[in-house]
Design a protein around this motif. Structure first.
Motif, PDB file in Angstrom:
ATOM      1  N   UNK A 120       4.351 -12.294  -9.607  1.00  0.00           N
ATOM      2  CA  UNK A 120       5.181 -13.393  -8.994  1.00  0.00           C
ATOM      3  C   UNK A 120       4.927 -13.638  -7.573  1.00  0.00           C
ATOM      4  N   UNK A 121       4.320 -12.966  -6.907  1.00  0.00           N
ATOM      5  CA  UNK A 121       4.188 -13.036  -5.723  1.00  0.00           C
ATOM      6  C   UNK A 121       3.144 -12.617  -5.114  1.00  0.00           C
ATOM      7  N   UNK A 122       2.630 -12.865  -3.692  1.00  0.00           N
ATOM      8  CA  UNK A 122       1.272 -12.221  -3.390  1.00  0.00           C
ATOM      9  C   UNK A 122       1.588 -10.986  -2.453  1.00  0.00           C
ATOM     10  N   UNK A 123       0.971  -9.759  -2.760  1.00  0.00           N
ATOM     11  CA  UNK A 123       1.481  -8.815  -1.960  1.00  0.00           C
ATOM     12  C   UNK A 123       0.890  -8.687  -0.588  1.00  0.00           C
ATOM     13  N   UNK A 124      -0.242  -9.465  -0.255  1.00  0.00           N
ATOM     14  CA  UNK A 124      -0.820  -9.713   0.943  1.00  0.00           C
ATOM     15  C   UNK A 124       0.065 -10.078   1.966  1.00  0.00           C
ATOM     16  N   UNK A 125       0.930 -11.047   1.663  1.00  0.00           N
ATOM     17  CA  UNK A 125       1.910 -11.887   2.530  1.00  0.00           C
ATOM     18  C   UNK A 125       2.899 -10.622   2.917  1.00  0.00           C
ATOM     19  N   UNK A 126       3.517  -9.955   1.824  1.00  0.00           N
ATOM     20  CA  UNK A 126       4.477  -9.019   2.128  1.00  0.00           C
ATOM     21  C   UNK A 126       3.845  -7.794   3.058  1.00  0.00           C
ATOM     22  N   UNK A 127       2.869  -7.400   2.759  1.00  0.00           N
ATOM     23  CA  UNK A 127       2.247  -6.129   3.672  1.00  0.00           C
ATOM     24  C   UNK A 127       1.987  -6.906   4.720  1.00  0.00           C
ATOM     25  N   UNK A 128       1.582  -8.009   5.169  1.00  0.00           N
ATOM     26  CA  UNK A 128       1.392  -8.541   6.368  1.00  0.00           C
ATOM     27  C   UNK A 128       2.616  -8.277   7.260  1.00  0.00           C
ATOM     28  N   UNK A 129       3.649  -8.845   6.679  1.00  0.00           N
ATOM     29  CA  UNK A 129       4.739  -8.884   7.432  1.00  0.00           C
ATOM     30  C   UNK A 129       5.533  -7.549   7.605  1.00  0.00           C
ATOM     31  N   UNK A 130       5.305  -6.657   6.569  1.00  0.00           N
ATOM     32  CA  UNK A 130       5.446  -5.387   7.019  1.00  0.00           C
ATOM     33  C   UNK A 130       4.962  -4.546   7.937  1.00  0.00           C
ATOM     34  N   UNK A 131       3.757  -5.283   8.234  1.00  0.00           N
ATOM     35  CA  UNK A 131       2.874  -4.604   9.288  1.00  0.00           C
ATOM     36  C   UNK A 131       3.444  -4.752  10.647  1.00  0.00           C
ATOM     37  N   UNK A 132       4.529  -5.777  10.700  1.00  0.00           N
ATOM     38  CA  UNK A 132       4.918  -6.036  11.875  1.00  0.00           C
ATOM     39  C   UNK A 132       6.266  -5.136  12.088  1.00  0.00           C
ATOM     40  N   UNK A 133       6.885  -5.118  11.097  1.00  0.00           N
ATOM     41  CA  UNK A 133       8.201  -4.252  10.920  1.00  0.00           C
ATOM     42  C   UNK A 133       8.000  -2.672  10.659  1.00  0.00           C
ATOM     43  N   UNK A 134       6.930  -2.168   9.966  1.00  0.00           N
ATOM     44  CA  UNK A 134       7.100  -0.843   9.453  1.00  0.00           C
ATOM     45  C   UNK A 134       5.556  -0.403   9.776  1.00  0.00           C
ATOM     46  N   UNK A 135       5.000  -0.845  10.690  1.00  0.00           N
ATOM     47  CA  UNK A 135       3.320  -0.728  11.077  1.00  0.00           C
ATOM     48  C   UNK A 135       3.259   0.958  11.155  1.00  0.00           C
ATOM     49  N   UNK A 136       4.237   1.540  11.745  1.00  0.00           N
ATOM     50  CA  UNK A 136       4.084   3.064  12.034  1.00  0.00           C
ATOM     51  C   UNK A 136       4.049   3.792  10.644  1.00  0.00           C
ATOM     52  N   UNK A 137       4.493   3.377   9.855  1.00  0.00           N
ATOM     53  CA  UNK A 137       4.791   4.139   8.387  1.00  0.00           C
ATOM     54  C   UNK A 137       3.373   4.170   7.807  1.00  0.00           C
ATOM     55  N   UNK A 138       3.196   5.275   6.839  1.00  0.00           N
ATOM     56  CA  UNK A 138       2.138   5.294   5.924  1.00  0.00           C
ATOM     57  C   UNK A 138       2.042   4.212   5.110  1.00  0.00           C
ATOM     58  N   UNK A 139       0.678   3.739   4.830  1.00  0.00           N
ATOM     59  CA  UNK A 139       0.505   2.556   4.070  1.00  0.00           C
ATOM     60  C   UNK A 139       1.200   3.033   2.537  1.00  0.00           C
ATOM     61  N   UNK A 140       1.044   4.117   2.326  1.00  0.00           N
ATOM     62  CA  UNK A 140       1.624   4.448   0.723  1.00  0.00           C
ATOM     63  C   UNK A 140       3.158   4.681   0.911  1.00  0.00           C
ATOM     64  N   UNK A 141       3.689   4.782   2.009  1.00  0.00           N
ATOM     65  CA  UNK A 141       5.138   4.494   1.960  1.00  0.00           C
ATOM     66  C   UNK A 141       5.666   3.202   2.115  1.00  0.00           C
ATOM     67  N   UNK A 142       4.991   2.448   2.433  1.00  0.00           N
ATOM     68  CA  UNK A 142       5.368   1.062   2.530  1.00  0.00           C
ATOM     69  C   UNK A 142       5.017   0.518   0.981  1.00  0.00           C
ATOM     70  N   UNK A 143       4.060   0.759   0.346  1.00  0.00           N
ATOM     71  CA  UNK A 143       3.545   0.510  -0.955  1.00  0.00           C
ATOM     72  C   UNK A 143       4.855   0.813  -1.640  1.00  0.00           C
ATOM     73  N   UNK A 144       5.590   2.193  -1.468  1.00  0.00           N
ATOM     74  CA  UNK A 144       6.871   2.270  -2.171  1.00  0.00           C
ATOM     75  C   UNK A 144       7.765   1.482  -1.938  1.00  0.00           C
TER      76      UNK A 144
END
Ligand code: FDA
Length: 389
Positions: free
Chosen positions: A256-280
Motif C-alpha cells: 500500500x505504500x512505497x518504503x523508499x519514502x518511509x526510509x528516506x524520512x526516517x533517515x532524518x529522524x532515526x539516521x543513527x539507528x541500525x538499518x535493520x532496527x529501522x526496518x523493524x
C-alpha cells in the motif's frame, strides 16, 4: 431399483442438484453424513458465497465455461434461499458471506429442499461399478438385496475433487468420466499452503502481515502467514492456484505504500539507528531480521545513499521466493483441473457425447478463488444440471 436420476456425491453440488431435479432421484455417498465439507467450511460457519462472485474469480482451461451457470443461478439466488430459511449471515471481508451461527444450518437447508421434491439420500453406500446398457446407467453398490443395483436414465457425477482424502475425497468422478470417454485435465492441489526447504521460516511461524503475492501474472493483496513448514494465509492460498511447480513467487511487503519514502524520512529522524532496527519499525520485527540477514544489511540508516535505499526497497517490494512445493491434497481446499469443460454443455452440464451423463461442482475443471466462490460454483452448476434433468 429404478430411478430417473442417480447423483453420485452428497456434497454441495450433489445436494443442490437433487433439490432441483424432477422425477425419482437418489443421491449416493460413501460418507456417514451429507455435506461434510460444508459442515467444516469457514471454521464451522461456511463462507457460502461471495457478493462479488463473477467469472473472473475462477480458474479453468476455458474461462468462459462457468459464465452461463453463474449468470443463471447467481449468488443473490442463493442468498435469497438462505434468507428464506431465516439463516442469519454477515459479510466478513471482501464480500465473503458467512453464517452467524453454524454451517450445519446450510446442510439442513439443502436436505430440507431435497425432501420437498422427494429426492432420496443413501449414505454409507460404496460404489462398485458403473455401466451403461445403451438406454440406462447401472450403478452397482456394495449394499445387499434390492438396494444393490440401481438404474437410471441420468447419472450425475458430483463426487468433488481429491482434496482432503481423510474426509473421503476420491477421484471417482474422474475415473467414471474417463470410462465414458470424457477427457480429464490434469489435477493438482489448489488453495494450499507452500512448503520450503530447511525450515527456512520456522523462527517466524505465527507471524502474519499484509502483502501482494504475484505468480504467473496474477496478484493478490491479502495477508501472508509464516508457518513451521513454509507460507500460508489467504494471499498464499490464492496464489497457489496460479503457481506451477518450479516457478518463483514475488512478494511485495509494502503493497500500500512505497518504503523508499518511509526510509528516506526516517533517515532524518532515526539516521543513527541500525538499518535493520529501522526496518523493524516498518515490518514485524522477525520479518525485518530475516530481510536484514538475507541482504546482509549493516550500518546505520544515515550511511545509506538514495541508491542503496532504492536497492533495498526493490528487494522489499519484489522479494522473490522459491517454494519447494505445496502441502498437496492433504490440506488443499480445492482441486484444480478435472473433467474437461470442452466435453460438457455449459448450460446443462451434460456430457456432449454421452446423453444423460452430467458433471458438476469441483469434479469439473472450474476452480474458484478463496472466499465463497467454490460453493457458488457448486450451487450454480448443481442448479444448472438439476433444472435441466
Ligand atoms: P464435495 O467435496 O463437497 O462433495 C463430494 C461428495 O462426494 C462428498 O460427500 C464425498 O463423501 C462424496 N464422495 C467422494 N468420493 C466418493 C466415492 N468414491 N463414492 C461415494 N461418494 C464419494 N469453499 C467455499 O466456497 N467456502 C468455504 O468456506 C470453503 N471452505 C472449505 C474448507 C475446507 C477445509 C475445504 C477442504 C474446502 C472448503 N471449500 C470452501 C471448498 C468447498 O468445500 C468445495 O469446493 C465444495 O465442497 C465442492 O462441492 P462438491 O459437491 O463438488 O464436492
Amino acid at each position: 431399483m429404478q430411478f430417473d436420476t442417480i447423483i453420485l456425491g452428497a456434497g454441495a453440488a450433489g445436494l443442490m442438484c437433487a433439490a432441483h431435479s424432477g422425477g425419482r432421484t437418489v443421491v449416493l455417498d460413501h460418507a456417514k453424513a451429507a455435506g461434510e465439507k460444508i459442515r467444516i467450511s469457514g471454521g464451522g460457519r461456511c463462507n457460502f458465497t461471495n457478493m462479488y462472485a463473477g467469472p473472473d474469480n475462477f480458474v479453468s482451461t476455458n474461462p468462459h465455461f462457468c459464465k452461463s451457470a453463474l449468470k443463471r443461478y447467481t449468488q443473490w439466488d442463493f442468498i435469497d434461499l438462505i434468507a428464506r430459511y431465516g439463516i442469519a449471515y454477515h459479510e466478513k471481508t471482501l464480500g465473503q458471506l458467512f453464517c452467524d451461527k453454524s454451517a450445519k444450518d446450510v446442510v439442513a437447508m439443502l436436505l430440507s429442499e431435497m425432501d420437498k421434491v422427494g429426492a432420496q439420500l443413501r449414505l454409507n453406500t460404496h460404489i462398485k461399478s458403473i455401466s451403461h446398457t445403451g438406454t440406462e446407467f447401472v450403478v452397482e453398490t456394495e449394499a445387499h438385496g434390492a438396494n444393490k443395483t440401481l438404474t437410471a436414465a441420468n447419472l450425475v457425477l458430483a463426487t468433488g475433487g481429491k482434496s482432503i482424502p481423510k474426509m473421503g475425497a476420491t477421484g471417482l468422478a474422474y475415473d467414471i468420466a474417463r470410462q465414458f470417454g470424457l477427457p480429464v485435465i490434469d489435477t493438482r492441489a489448489g488453495l494450499v499452503p507452500f512448503t520450503f526447504s530447511d525450515g527456512q521460516f520456522t523462527a517466524l511461524a505465527g507471524t502474519a502481515l499484509p502483502v501482494r503475492a504475484t505468480a504467473n501474472g496474477q496478484s493478490f493483496d491479502e495477508a501472508m502467514l509464516f508457518t513451521h513448514r513454509g507460507l500460508s494465509g489467504p494471499a498464499m492460498l490464492q496464489i497457489s492456484s496460479y503457481w506451477q511447480q518450479g516457478q518463483p513467487i514475488a512478494i511485495n511487503l509494502f503493497p500500500d505504500s512505497d518504503p523508499f519514502d518511509a526510509l528516506r524520512s526516517r533517515r532524518q529522524t532515526d539516521g543513527r539507528r541500525y538499518l535493520s532496527t529501522v526496518l523493524g519499525y516498518l515490518l514485524p520485527a522477525k520479518v525485518a531480521d530475516l530481510i536484514a540477514t538475507d541482504l546482509k544489511l549493516t550500518g546505520n540508516l544515515a550511511d545509506q545513499s538514495d541508491i542503496a535505499l532504492r536497492a533495498i526497497c526493490d528487494h522489499l517490494t519484489n522479494w522473490t521466493l522459491h517454494p519447494t512445493g505445496t502441502e498437496g491434497y492433504r490440506t488443499a481446499e480445492v482441486t484444480l483441473g478435472g473433467i474437461d469443460t470442452d466435453a460438457l454443455s455449459s448450460k446443462t452440464m451434460e456430457a456432449k457425447s454421452v446423453p444423460g451423463l452430467y458433471a458438476i461442482g469441483e469434479a469439473v475443471d472450474v476452480t474458484g478463488w478463496l472466499g465463497g466462490f467454490n460453493f457458488q460454483w457448486a450451487w450454480s452448476s448443481g442448479w444448472a444440471a438439476g433444472t435441466a434433468i
